[in-house]
Every structure is written in C-alpha cells, then in structure tokens.
Write an enzyme that holds these catalytic residues in place. Sequence first.
Site, PDB file in Angstrom:
ATOM      1  N   GLN A 142       0.819  -1.219   0.000  1.00 48.88           N
ATOM      2  CA  GLN A 142       0.000   0.000   0.000  1.00 48.88           C
ATOM      3  C   GLN A 142       0.850   1.265   0.000  1.00 48.88           C
ATOM      4  O   GLN A 142       0.340   2.349  -0.272  1.00 48.88           O
ATOM      5  CB  GLN A 142      -0.936  -0.003   1.211  1.00 48.88           C
ATOM      6  CG  GLN A 142      -0.208   0.126   2.538  1.00 48.88           C
ATOM      7  CD  GLN A 142      -1.121  -0.063   3.744  1.00 48.88           C
ATOM      8  OE1 GLN A 142      -1.552  -1.178   4.042  1.00 48.88           O
ATOM      9  NE2 GLN A 142      -1.432   1.026   4.435  1.00 48.88           N
ATOM     10  N   CYS A 148      -5.088   0.393   3.715  1.00 50.35           N
ATOM     11  CA  CYS A 148      -5.187  -1.014   4.115  1.00 50.35           C
ATOM     12  C   CYS A 148      -6.579  -1.584   3.881  1.00 50.35           C
ATOM     13  O   CYS A 148      -6.736  -2.714   3.440  1.00 50.35           O
ATOM     14  CB  CYS A 148      -4.841  -1.142   5.591  1.00 50.35           C
ATOM     15  SG  CYS A 148      -5.896  -0.124   6.648  1.00 50.35           S
ATOM     16  N   HIS A 287      -6.052  -0.888  11.515  1.00 42.42           N
ATOM     17  CA  HIS A 287      -5.519  -1.532  10.314  1.00 42.42           C
ATOM     18  C   HIS A 287      -6.513  -2.595   9.846  1.00 42.42           C
ATOM     19  O   HIS A 287      -7.393  -3.007  10.618  1.00 42.42           O
ATOM     20  CB  HIS A 287      -4.158  -2.161  10.656  1.00 42.42           C
ATOM     21  CG  HIS A 287      -3.352  -2.615   9.480  1.00 42.42           C
ATOM     22  ND1 HIS A 287      -3.161  -1.838   8.360  1.00 42.42           N
ATOM     23  CD2 HIS A 287      -2.682  -3.782   9.235  1.00 42.42           C
ATOM     24  CE1 HIS A 287      -2.398  -2.495   7.487  1.00 42.42           C
ATOM     25  NE2 HIS A 287      -2.102  -3.681   7.993  1.00 42.42           N
TER      26      HIS A 287
END
Length: 335
Positions: A142, A148, A287
């Site tokens: 990423q 994410c 995340h």
Amino acid sequence: MNKKFIILSIIMLMPLCLTQDISVEQLLAHNKWSSQNQRVYLNDDEKLYRQTVFFDNLQKIKEHNSNPNKTYSVRLNQFSDMTREEFVEKILMKQDLIDNYMKGNGQYNNANNESQMNSQNHTLAASIDWRKKGAVTSVKNQGGCGSCWAFSAAGLMESFNFIQNKTLIDLSEQQLVDCVIPANGYPSRGCDGGWPANCLDYASKVGITTFDKYPYYSHQYNCTVNVKDTNNGFKLKKWIVIPNTSNDLKSALNFSPVSVRIDASSWGNYDSGIFNGCNQSQISLNHAVLAIGYDEKDNWIVKNSWGPAWGENGYMRLAPNNTCGILSSNVQITA
Ligand SMILES: *[C@@H]1O[C@H](CO)[C@@H](O)[C@H](O)[C@H]1NC(C)=O
Ligand SMILES: *[C@@H]1O[C@H](CO)[C@@H](O)[C@H](O)[C@H]1NC(C)=O
Ligand SMILES: *[C@@H]1O[C@H](CO)[C@@H](O)[C@H](O)[C@H]1NC(C)=O
Ligand SMILES: *[C@@H]1O[C@H](CO)[C@@H](O)[C@H](O)[C@H]1NC(C)=O
Ligand SMILES: *[C@@H]1O[C@H](CO)[C@@H](O)[C@H](O)[C@H]1NC(C)=O
Ligand SMILES: *[C@@H]1O[C@H](CO)[C@@H](O)[C@H](O)[C@H]1NC(C)=O
Ligand SMILES: *[C@@H]1O[C@H](CO)[C@@H](O)[C@H](O)[C@H]1NC(C)=O
Ligand SMILES: CC(=O)N[C@H]1CO[C@H](CO)[C@@H](O)[C@@H]1O
C-alpha cells in the site's frame, strides 16, 4: 587505520553525532539500510534525526531478539527510520476516523448484508491455509497511504472470485480508494483510512474492475468510475458480519478468507514467528488485513499489504483468540 579513517570521515559528515555514543557498526548498518531502502533525506538535519531513530530501533530489535522468551522475532525493514508514533500516524488509520466510526457513524452504512451468521454446525478443519488452494493473490504494497481497508477488501473479493469462478484476478484497490468516498455515500476517506465493509457495499452495487485496468498509485485521486454505472467487473451479492468468537472466525475461514480489522500499532518490525506483542488492554482497530487461515495450534494466518519483504513473505501469524483485536470486526462474502 582503515577503521579509524571511516570513523573520522563519517564523524566529519555528521558533527552532531559526536556527542552520542555511536559505533561504526551502527553507522555501517544505517548506511547499508538506507541504500537498500533507497532513502533520500532532504538535508543533514533530517538525516541525523532519521539516523537517531534508526539506532533506537536497531537497539530495540537487538534486545527483543536476544530475549529467549519471545515467540516471534523482529528485524529491520522499510519502517526502521520511523518512530512508533510516526508509524501509527502515517501507515495506519487516522485515530479521529476510528473514533468517529466507533461512535456508530458509518458503521455498515448502506449495508447490503444478511443478518449475522448463525452459529454454524459443521466440523472445522484442524488447520486451513487458502494459499495452498491457490485462492490468494500475490502480496501487495500500500506504500505510504493508509489504504489497508481497500487492500483487505480487494483481497477478500479476489479470493471469493477464485472460490466461485476458479479465476484468480487482481482487483483494483485504487478504484476503492478513489470511489468509496463520502461524495458517493461512504464514510471511508482514502489514504486516511476506511472500511472494508464500505467496499463490499460499493462492489455489490457498482462492481470492481481489475488492477490492470485501474492500477494502484498509493495516493487518492478523483474517481474515474461513474457511481451510476453498475457493470464494472466483479460484483458480489451478499456479505455478512462475523460474530466475535474464535469459533465463528474459524468456522468462517473454513468457507473462505475473511477481511479482518485489527490493531497493528506494534507490528512495524515484525519478522517471523507467532506474534503476541499487542497491548491487549489498549486495542484500536487501526488496520485491516485478510485472514487466510489458522494452523493446528489455532494461530491465525493473515496476509498484510506492506509488500512481500515484510514479515513472513508478506504474511504474519498471530497467537490464538483475540490477539490484537482480530475477532472484533470482520466481514465475509457469502454470495
Ligand atoms: C523469561 O521468562 C522467565 C520466566 O518467566 C523469567 O524468569 C526471565 O526473566 C525471562 N527472561 C527475560 C530475558 O525476560
Ligand atoms: C449439529 O450436528 C450434530 C451432528 O450432525 C447434530 O447431532 C446436532 O443436532 C446439530 N446441532 C444443531 C444445533 O443443529
Ligand atoms: C462467476 O461467473 C459467472 C458466469 O460468468 C458470473 O455470473 C458470476 O457473477 C461470477 N461470479 C463472480 C463472483 O464474479
Ligand atoms: C477532482 O474533483 C474536484 C471536485 O469535483 C475538482 O475540484 C478537482 O479539480 C479534481 N481534481 C483533479 C486532479 O482532477
Ligand atoms: C463481542 O460481541 C458482543 C456483542 O455481540 C459484545 O457484547 C462483546 O463486548 C464483544 N466482545 C469483544 C471482545 O469484542
Ligand atoms: C497497556 O495499556 C494500558 C492501558 O492503556 C496501559 O496502562 C499499560 O501501561 C500498557 N502496557 C504497556 C506494556 O505498554
Ligand atoms: C485461547 O485459545 C486457546 C486455544 O484455542 C485456548 O485453549 C485458551 O483457553 C484461550 N485462552 C483464552 C484466554 O481465551
Ligand atoms: C449485521 C449488520 O450490519 N446488519 C445490518 C444490515 O443492514 C441493515 C440495513 O440495510 C442494518 O440495519 C443492519 O444493522
């Protein structure tokens, strides 16, 4: 003589280092690391500061790896000249976005979902790894964008597409980053962070094109897909929220990979082994990754989006149960 010369020349380049107790070994380690990671610093101040942070991380890595009680090891990687705070701020989701979400704003907004999965009554495999079935695409990176959530969702769709249609195709994270936005009715916010569930809702309506057609740039741009155009490739019909127990996640993993939200604050320098380094009394779901299985000892296996050079070839194993909040907020496509 040679060694002395190296010390002297390095010290002359970085006069501020004189006050610190820095060894040639450390300086060489930093030089090697910065050339491997193609680091370019704006100026000497920046370089000195980054070097200090690097030395601090190097020290922590040495301490960790010399402690025989640890179940996982750590190592240098692309994040090694960032402090933990910077890592959390730049690579993970912005805290205000998470706080807002936790207050209920945007949670499963516009959900095209089924009710939560009923407790399933089928035998669970002793272990499962979707990589062995060829159902997982290559590990992506990423970059310096908090996207994410788009990678986690794209990974889920890629695996589902394979399980259903036997074709493994990379789907477009960039379309999700650019198009799953407030202007189209979703609370996700590009490189600041967002939610896999928003992507599933979006893909069920608009569809998602391939990576080749809409490649990744690690930056948010204007959406190039009209939200009224509903024929853009892969489309899902239904998705569900997985209840927060180990059995439910295991059960879901017997059916397909699962998109999981998780706390990655302490993942930065993970190398290999069974990770259990989260502060369990301070979990923030900052995340998102793709759970792709579990082993015989119930350790979870997840696919990250920090490139194949991170962790175990881009993957990580986490200790059983709710390690890093892995059971908290998970979704799966069912049709
Ligand atoms: C490892 O664990 C043992 C037993 O809990 C403890 O006595 C020892 O201090 C630990 N070692 C380190 C380096 O933390
Ligand atoms: C679960 O499966 C077992 C064995 O097939 C069966 O005896 C049991 O009644 C089932 N339980 C539920 C809740 O369906
Ligand atoms: C699988 O292929 C069929 C037939 O081409 C198509 O109708 C279906 O939407 C595909 N499924 C997915 C998940 O793309
Ligand atoms: C993106 O869209 C906004 C609003 O429609 C517009 O103001 C801006 O110029 C666009 N940016 C680019 C790079 O096209
Ligand atoms: C699991 O979900 C239940 C409600 O569905 C909730 O009351 C509980 O706090 C959750 N537990 C954890 C550890 O998130
Ligand atoms: C873990 O989080 C708690 C609660 O915020 C805090 O009091 C504690 O010091 C933290 N533990 C470690 C080892 O950082
Ligand atoms: C964690 O999981 C293991 C194995 O699944 C289980 O034996 C253990 O009781 C669990 N521990 C907690 C605290 O839930
Ligand atoms: C589990 C879950 O998120 N259920 C949601 C499904 O969608 C409806 C609205 O369409 C919500 O009311 C549910 O909360």
